[in-house]
Motif scaffolding. Structure first.
Motif, PDB file in Angstrom:
ATOM      1  N   ALA A  31     -10.943   8.437   6.336  1.00 51.67           N
ATOM      2  CA  ALA A  31      -9.410   8.233   5.977  1.00 51.67           C
ATOM      3  C   ALA A  31      -8.446   9.143   5.241  1.00 51.67           C
ATOM      4  CB  ALA A  31      -9.090   6.571   5.626  1.00 51.67           C
ATOM      5  N   ASN A  32      -8.707  10.187   5.213  1.00 51.43           N
ATOM      6  CA  ASN A  32      -8.340  10.936   3.866  1.00 51.43           C
ATOM      7  C   ASN A  32      -6.904  11.677   4.888  1.00 51.43           C
ATOM      8  OD1 ASN A  32      -8.356   9.676   1.670  1.00 51.43           O
ATOM      9  ND2 ASN A  32     -10.248  10.717   1.208  1.00 51.43           N
ATOM     10  N   LEU A  33      -8.037  11.864   6.003  1.00 55.81           N
ATOM     11  CA  LEU A  33      -7.228  12.748   7.332  1.00 55.81           C
ATOM     12  C   LEU A  33      -6.289  12.207   8.328  1.00 55.81           C
ATOM     13  CD1 LEU A  33     -10.710  14.916   7.966  1.00 55.81           C
ATOM     14  CD2 LEU A  33      -8.619  16.037   6.373  1.00 55.81           C
ATOM     15  N   ASP A  34      -6.538  11.078   8.135  1.00 58.09           N
ATOM     16  CA  ASP A  34      -5.473  10.488   9.029  1.00 58.09           C
ATOM     17  C   ASP A  34      -4.776   9.087   8.730  1.00 58.09           C
ATOM     18  OD1 ASP A  34      -7.152  10.139  12.120  1.00 58.09           O
ATOM     19  OD2 ASP A  34      -8.469  10.791  10.692  1.00 58.09           O
ATOM     20  N   GLU A  35      -5.004   8.931   7.374  1.00 53.17           N
ATOM     21  CA  GLU A  35      -3.529   8.450   6.946  1.00 53.17           C
ATOM     22  C   GLU A  35      -2.353   8.568   6.754  1.00 53.17           C
ATOM     23  OE1 GLU A  35      -4.955   6.680   3.000  1.00 53.17           O
ATOM     24  OE2 GLU A  35      -4.771   8.807   2.381  1.00 53.17           O
ATOM     25  N   VAL A  36      -1.350   8.069   6.615  1.00 51.59           N
ATOM     26  CA  VAL A  36       0.116   8.570   6.704  1.00 51.59           C
ATOM     27  C   VAL A  36       0.934   7.692   5.531  1.00 51.59           C
ATOM     28  CG1 VAL A  36       2.751   8.824   7.619  1.00 51.59           C
ATOM     29  CG2 VAL A  36       0.449   8.297   9.505  1.00 51.59           C
ATOM     30  N   GLY A  37       0.806   8.981   4.423  1.00 49.91           N
ATOM     31  CA  GLY A  37       1.853   8.629   3.465  1.00 49.91           C
ATOM     32  C   GLY A  37       2.974   8.270   3.556  1.00 49.91           C
ATOM     33  N   ASN A  97       1.041  -1.247  -0.106  1.00 51.08           N
ATOM     34  CA  ASN A  97       0.405   0.163  -0.251  1.00 51.08           C
ATOM     35  C   ASN A  97       0.917   1.397   0.087  1.00 51.08           C
ATOM     36  OD1 ASN A  97      -2.681  -1.202   0.197  1.00 51.08           O
ATOM     37  ND2 ASN A  97      -1.804  -2.189   2.233  1.00 51.08           N
ATOM     38  N   THR A  98       0.410   2.743  -0.622  1.00 46.42           N
ATOM     39  CA  THR A  98       1.455   3.973  -0.254  1.00 46.42           C
ATOM     40  C   THR A  98       0.934   4.487   0.772  1.00 46.42           C
ATOM     41  OG1 THR A  98      -0.645   4.802  -1.974  1.00 46.42           O
ATOM     42  CG2 THR A  98       1.089   4.113  -2.843  1.00 46.42           C
ATOM     43  N   SER A  99      -0.160   4.056   1.924  1.00 46.02           N
ATOM     44  CA  SER A  99      -0.100   4.325   2.959  1.00 46.02           C
ATOM     45  C   SER A  99      -0.313   4.000   3.923  1.00 46.02           C
ATOM     46  CB  SER A  99      -1.430   5.696   3.064  1.00 46.02           C
ATOM     47  OG  SER A  99      -2.685   4.838   2.770  1.00 46.02           O
ATOM     48  N   HIS A 100      -0.316   4.366   5.078  1.00 45.30           N
ATOM     49  CA  HIS A 100      -0.737   3.681   6.761  1.00 45.30           C
ATOM     50  C   HIS A 100      -1.687   4.387   7.582  1.00 45.30           C
ATOM     51  CE1 HIS A 100      -0.624   1.727  10.881  1.00 45.30           C
ATOM     52  NE2 HIS A 100      -0.337   3.688  11.312  1.00 45.30           N
ATOM     53  N   ILE A 101      -2.549   3.464   7.517  1.00 48.23           N
ATOM     54  CA  ILE A 101      -3.825   4.125   9.002  1.00 48.23           C
ATOM     55  C   ILE A 101      -4.250   2.893   9.822  1.00 48.23           C
ATOM     56  CG2 ILE A 101      -6.073   2.988   7.659  1.00 48.23           C
ATOM     57  CD1 ILE A 101      -7.508   5.192   8.561  1.00 48.23           C
ATOM     58  N   TRP A 102      -4.039   3.738  11.097  1.00 47.38           N
ATOM     59  CA  TRP A 102      -4.203   2.673  12.499  1.00 47.38           C
ATOM     60  C   TRP A 102      -5.256   2.397  12.392  1.00 47.38           C
ATOM     61  CZ3 TRP A 102      -5.535   3.780  18.146  1.00 47.38           C
ATOM     62  CH2 TRP A 102      -5.186   2.391  18.597  1.00 47.38           C
ATOM     63  N   LYS A 103      -4.935  -0.046  12.350  1.00 46.39           N
ATOM     64  CA  LYS A 103      -6.336  -0.494  11.972  1.00 46.39           C
ATOM     65  C   LYS A 103      -6.995  -0.760  12.788  1.00 46.39           C
ATOM     66  CE  LYS A 103      -6.382  -5.777  10.753  1.00 46.39           C
ATOM     67  NZ  LYS A 103      -5.203  -6.967  10.183  1.00 46.39           N
ATOM     68  N   ALA A 149       8.746   9.256   4.619  1.00 44.39           N
ATOM     69  CA  ALA A 149      10.168   8.537   4.425  1.00 44.39           C
ATOM     70  C   ALA A 149      10.595   9.802   4.494  1.00 44.39           C
ATOM     71  CB  ALA A 149      10.266   7.620   3.220  1.00 44.39           C
ATOM     72  N   PHE A 150       9.976  10.843   3.607  1.00 43.50           N
ATOM     73  CA  PHE A 150      10.921  11.929   3.394  1.00 43.50           C
ATOM     74  C   PHE A 150      11.313  12.648   4.272  1.00 43.50           C
ATOM     75  CE2 PHE A 150      11.780  16.538   2.662  1.00 43.50           C
ATOM     76  CZ  PHE A 150      12.395  16.874   2.078  1.00 43.50           C
ATOM     77  N   ARG A 151       9.990  12.754   5.275  1.00 43.20           N
ATOM     78  CA  ARG A 151      11.055  13.598   6.594  1.00 43.20           C
ATOM     79  C   ARG A 151      11.609  12.363   8.236  1.00 43.20           C
ATOM     80  NH1 ARG A 151      12.176  14.795  11.036  1.00 43.20           N
ATOM     81  NH2 ARG A 151      10.453  15.789  12.872  1.00 43.20           N
ATOM     82  N   TRP A 152      11.807  11.362   7.809  1.00 43.57           N
ATOM     83  CA  TRP A 152      12.311  10.401   8.350  1.00 43.57           C
ATOM     84  C   TRP A 152      14.320  10.233   7.823  1.00 43.57           C
ATOM     85  CZ3 TRP A 152      11.809  11.750  13.857  1.00 43.57           C
ATOM     86  CH2 TRP A 152      10.369  11.999  13.633  1.00 43.57           C
ATOM     87  N   GLY A 153      13.723  10.162   6.975  1.00 39.07           N
ATOM     88  CA  GLY A 153      15.267   9.869   6.139  1.00 39.07           C
ATOM     89  C   GLY A 153      15.335   8.512   5.814  1.00 39.07           C
ATOM     90  N   TYR A 154      14.499   7.603   5.308  1.00 41.06           N
ATOM     91  CA  TYR A 154      14.902   6.283   5.025  1.00 41.06           C
ATOM     92  C   TYR A 154      14.068   6.119   3.339  1.00 41.06           C
ATOM     93  CZ  TYR A 154       9.667   5.496   6.682  1.00 41.06           C
ATOM     94  OH  TYR A 154       7.977   6.053   6.310  1.00 41.06           O
TER      95      TYR A 154
END
Length: 443
Positions: free
Chosen positions: A65-71, A46-52, A76-81
Motif C-alpha cells: 500500500a505504500n506504493l499505491d496510497e495517495v497522501g 486518515n492521512t492517505s487514500h487507497i482505492w478500496k 492537496a498541495f498539487r491541486w490547490g485545496y
C-alpha cells in the motif's frame, strides 16, 4: 459567478471523506475554482487514500500500500485545496459549520481539540462500514476490510499464523497444523480475498517460510444466500465457485451464521467452523455517527436520504455521495448499490450541481449507469458482466478480457484523482515495481 460571500470571505466548499468519490470530487473542484475566491477543503480521519477494491490485495500482502496510497497533504498541495486531519462529529446546519472531533496522539494526549469548520456547500462522502446485523461475537472476534489499517492488521495476523504453522512443521514434519481463515460474506470482497490468500500462500515458501505452502492454508467462505456473487449471473457465480473450490476454498452457500467466537464461526445448522482468523464481509451500512446527524434524514442503515440532485432531503446545501448516500432512482426501485463506480458517477454529478448552484443554473438529476460487475480471483482469473443497463447484465466475460477490464477500472481511478500525465506516470512506475519489488509484503 460570485467571487466572495457578502461578508467578504471566500466561498467555502467542504468535502468530508477522501474515498473514491470524495477525492475525485475535491480534485475536480480545486482544479476548476481559483483559490483566491474559493476555499476547497477535504476532511478525512486518515492521512492517505487507497482505492478500496484493492484492500484484499493489501490484506494478503500481494500489494504494498505504500506504493499505491495517495497522501492527502501532497495531493492537496498539487491541486490547490486544503486538507484537515480529523473525524466528523456533528453538523450545525443553522451556523453552517461541521464539528470535528478532538485529535488524540497515540499516548492519549490531545493534539488538536474539538473545533469547527464553516461551509457554504457541504458534501458528505464518508463511505460505509461493515454491517454485522447484530450477530453475537462479530465485533469482538472478526476483522473487517474497511481501511488500510484493517488490511494491515489482517496481514500481520495471517503472517503470524503462517509462521506458527511453519515452526510447528519444522519441529514435527507430521504436524497437522493449519492456517485457518473463515470469511463471512460471498460478495466481491469475500471472494476476492479468498482467492488472493491462495495466491499469496503459494509465494510464502520463497520468503523464509520454507516448510509452508498453500496446502497448509484452509479457507472457508460462508454465504447466507443461495449462491456467492449475487450481483453476477448464475453462470459466472458457478464458474467462480468452481474456481475457488479448485484452489481449495470450502464454499458454503445457503449457510447462516449465528455467532462468532474465539474458536471460530457457528452456523444455524449447528456446525462450528474452526478459524484462527475470522473476516466479516457480509454487508455494509452507514457509520453509526451518521444516524440523524445534523437533523438530516437517514435510513435504518444510517444512510443519508438524497434527492435525484444528490442534495440531502432536508438541506439543499448539503450533498451526499457514495456508500453513505441512499438514492432510489425510481419509485419502487432498488437503491443504488454501494460500488466504486457509483461513487465515481456521483462525484461527477455533485461537481456539476455544485457549480450550477454557485452560478445560478438548474441542477441536473443523477442518472446511474450500471457498467456491470467484475470480480478478480487473484492471478487465476477474473469473471464479470459488463454494460448492465444495456443488456441486462447478461454480457458475461471471463479470463484475460475480464482481467483487462478489471485493471482498467483502477487506471481510470488514477486518472480521475491525478490527471492524465501523472496517472500515466504512475502506471509506468507500477509496471516497473512488479519486476523489481518482492511479490509479497511481509512487514
Amino acid at each position: 459567478m460570485p467571487r466572495t460571500r457578502p461578508d467578504g470571505r471566500k466561498t467555502q466548499i467542504v468535502i468530508v471523506g477522501g474515498g473514491a468519490g470524495g477525492l475525485e470530487l475535491v480534485r475536480k473542484l480545486a482544479s476548476h475554482y481559483d483559490a483566491q475566491d474559493f476555499d476547497i477543503i477535504l476532511v478525512d480521519r486518515n492521512t492517505s487514500h487507497i482505492w478500496k477494491p484493492l484492500l484484499h490485495e493489501v490484506a494478503a500482502g500481494s500489494l504494498d500500500a505504500n506504493l499505491d496510497e495517495v497522501g492527502y497533504r501532497a495531493h492537496a498541495f498539487r491541486w490547490g485545496y486544503r486538507y484537515f486531519d480529523g473525524a466528523l462529529e456533528s453538523i450545525d446546519r443553522d451556523a453552517q459549520q461541521i464539528v470535528i472531533a478532538p485529535i488524540m496522539d497515540e499516548d492519549g494526549s490531545e493534539v488538536i481539540g474539538r473545533h469547527r469548520i464553516r461551509y457554504d456547500y457541504l458534501v458528505l462522502a464518508v463511505g460505509s462500514v461493515s454491517n454485522d446485523f447484530g450477530t453475537p461475537g462479530v465485533k469482538e472476534h472478526c476483522l473487517s476490510l474497511e481501511s488500510r489499517k484493517d488490511a494491515d492488521r489482517f496481514r500481520r495476523k495471517l503472517l503470524n499464523q503462517c509462521l506458527r504453522v511453519s515452526r510447528q512443521m519444522t519441529l514435527d514434519p507430521a504436524s497437522d497444523a493449519f492456517a485457518r481463515v473463515a470469511i463471512v460474506g460471498g460478495g466481491a470482497t469475500g471472494v476476492e480475498l479468498a482467492a488472493e490468500l491462495y495466491s499469496a500462500a503459494t509465494a510464502l515458501g520463497y520468503y523464509g517460510l520454507e516448510v509452508f505452502d498453500e496446502k497448509r492454508l484452509q479457507v472457508t467462505l460462508i454465504e447466507a444466500g443461495p449462491r456467492i456473487l449475487p450481483a453476477l449471473p448464475d453462470k459466472l457465480a458457478a464458474s467462480a465457485t468452481a474456481e475457488l473450490e479448485a484452489l481449495g476454498v470450502r464454499v458454503l452457500a445457503g449457510t447462516k451464521v449465528t455467532a462468532a467466537t474465539e474458536a471460530g464461526i457457528e452456523t444455524a445448522g449447528g456446525e462450528m467452523i474452526p478459524a484462527d482468523i475470522k473476516v466479516w464481509a457480509a454487508g455494509v451500512k452507514g457509520a453509526d455517527f451518521l444516524a440523524h446527524i445534523g437533523g438530516l434524514e437517514t435510513t435504518r442503515n444510517n444512510q443519508l436520504v438524497v434527492h435525484p440532485t444528490l442534495q440531502t432531503s432536508r438541506d439543499d446545501r448539503v450533498f451526499a455521495i457514495g456508500d453513505c448516500a441512499h438514492f432510489v432512482p425510481e419509485e419502487g426501485g432498488k437503491p443504488i448499490p454501494p460500488r466504486a463506480q457509483a461513487a465515481h458517477q456521483m462525484a461527477t454529478t455533485a461537481y456539476r450541481n455544485i457549480r450550477a448552484m454557485i452560478e445560478g443554473r438548474d441542477l441536473k438529476p443523477f442518472i446511474y449507469k450500471d457498467n456491470g460487475s467484475l470480480v478478480s480471483l487473484a492471478r487465476y482469473t477474473t469473471v464479470g458482466s459488463l454494460m448492465g443497463n444495456l443488456v441486462g447484465g447478461r454480457m458475461a466475460i471471463e479470463g484475460r478480457l475480464a482481467r483487462f477490464v478489471y485493471v482498467s477500472l483502477y487506471r481510470m481511478h488514477l486518472f480521475a484523482i491525478h490527471g492524465w500525465i501523472k496517472g500515466m506516470s504512475l502506471l509506468v512506475i507500477g509496471h516497473v515495481n512488479q519486476v523489481v519489488r518482492p511479490k509479497l509484503k511481509l512487514h
